[in-house]
Design a protein around this motif. Sequence first.
Motif, PDB file in Angstrom:
ATOM      1  N   LEU A 192     -24.131   8.163 -24.504  1.00 52.59           N
ATOM      2  CA  LEU A 192     -25.407   9.423 -24.214  1.00 52.59           C
ATOM      3  C   LEU A 192     -26.127   9.367 -25.615  1.00 52.59           C
ATOM      4  O   LEU A 192     -26.984   9.164 -25.959  1.00 52.59           O
ATOM      5  CB  LEU A 192     -25.295  10.064 -23.425  1.00 52.59           C
ATOM      6  N   ASP A 193     -25.965   9.985 -26.150  1.00 56.06           N
ATOM      7  CA  ASP A 193     -26.152  10.682 -27.330  1.00 56.06           C
ATOM      8  C   ASP A 193     -26.814   9.924 -28.646  1.00 56.06           C
ATOM      9  O   ASP A 193     -27.494   9.772 -28.915  1.00 56.06           O
ATOM     10  CB  ASP A 193     -25.134  11.523 -27.645  1.00 56.06           C
TER      11      ASP A 193
ATOM     12  N   ILE B 281     -26.626   5.539 -15.594  1.00 54.03           N
ATOM     13  CA  ILE B 281     -25.531   6.672 -16.333  1.00 54.03           C
ATOM     14  C   ILE B 281     -24.662   6.078 -16.244  1.00 54.03           C
ATOM     15  O   ILE B 281     -23.329   5.913 -15.781  1.00 54.03           O
ATOM     16  CB  ILE B 281     -26.480   8.411 -16.707  1.00 54.03           C
ATOM     17  N   ASP B 282     -24.931   6.454 -14.846  1.00 55.59           N
ATOM     18  CA  ASP B 282     -23.382   5.669 -13.996  1.00 55.59           C
ATOM     19  C   ASP B 282     -22.809   4.612 -14.005  1.00 55.59           C
ATOM     20  O   ASP B 282     -21.597   5.108 -13.666  1.00 55.59           O
ATOM     21  CB  ASP B 282     -23.913   6.742 -12.413  1.00 55.59           C
TER      22      ASP B 282
ATOM     23  N   THR C 173     -16.418   9.905 -26.976  1.00 55.73           N
ATOM     24  CA  THR C 173     -16.391   9.750 -25.133  1.00 55.73           C
ATOM     25  C   THR C 173     -17.939   9.011 -24.611  1.00 55.73           C
ATOM     26  O   THR C 173     -18.439   8.490 -24.767  1.00 55.73           O
ATOM     27  CB  THR C 173     -16.233  11.023 -25.052  1.00 55.73           C
ATOM     28  N   LYS C 174     -18.051   9.011 -23.435  1.00 56.90           N
ATOM     29  CA  LYS C 174     -19.415   8.458 -22.851  1.00 56.90           C
ATOM     30  C   LYS C 174     -20.718   8.997 -23.012  1.00 56.90           C
ATOM     31  O   LYS C 174     -21.402   8.985 -23.469  1.00 56.90           O
ATOM     32  CB  LYS C 174     -18.940   8.355 -21.741  1.00 56.90           C
ATOM     33  N   GLU C 175     -20.138  10.465 -23.658  1.00 60.40           N
ATOM     34  CA  GLU C 175     -21.333  11.267 -23.250  1.00 60.40           C
ATOM     35  C   GLU C 175     -21.695  10.917 -25.447  1.00 60.40           C
ATOM     36  O   GLU C 175     -22.656  11.015 -25.426  1.00 60.40           O
ATOM     37  CB  GLU C 175     -21.287  12.885 -23.537  1.00 60.40           C
ATOM     38  N   ASP C 176     -20.545  10.719 -25.905  1.00 58.59           N
ATOM     39  CA  ASP C 176     -21.088  10.297 -27.045  1.00 58.59           C
ATOM     40  C   ASP C 176     -22.260   9.194 -27.181  1.00 58.59           C
ATOM     41  O   ASP C 176     -23.075   8.654 -28.006  1.00 58.59           O
ATOM     42  CB  ASP C 176     -20.025   9.931 -28.281  1.00 58.59           C
TER      43      ASP C 176
END
Length: 77
Positions: free
Chosen positions: A39-40, A9-10, A34-37
């Motif tokens: 990851l989702d 993740i990092d 975003t990066k979170e998107d």
Amino acid sequence: MALLDEHGIDGLTMRRLAQLLDVTPTALYWHVRTKEDVLDLAVDRIFGDVPLPEVTDDWRTAVRTLIRDWRAAMLRH
């Protein structure tokens, strides 16, 4: 997925992902915010690869099987 598997993740950055996909980082933002998107979407992909158990009257066993298979899929990544 390959980028996450290799760098974690990092190590996931929009710039690195764009480079892997041979696009500009700006082009990615047309598809994800975003990066979170990202990851989702990766988690959705992992869970989507796990087959759903057959529908039976023994729903507890089916749920246990599904959770076990999801966990195994996450551990592979």
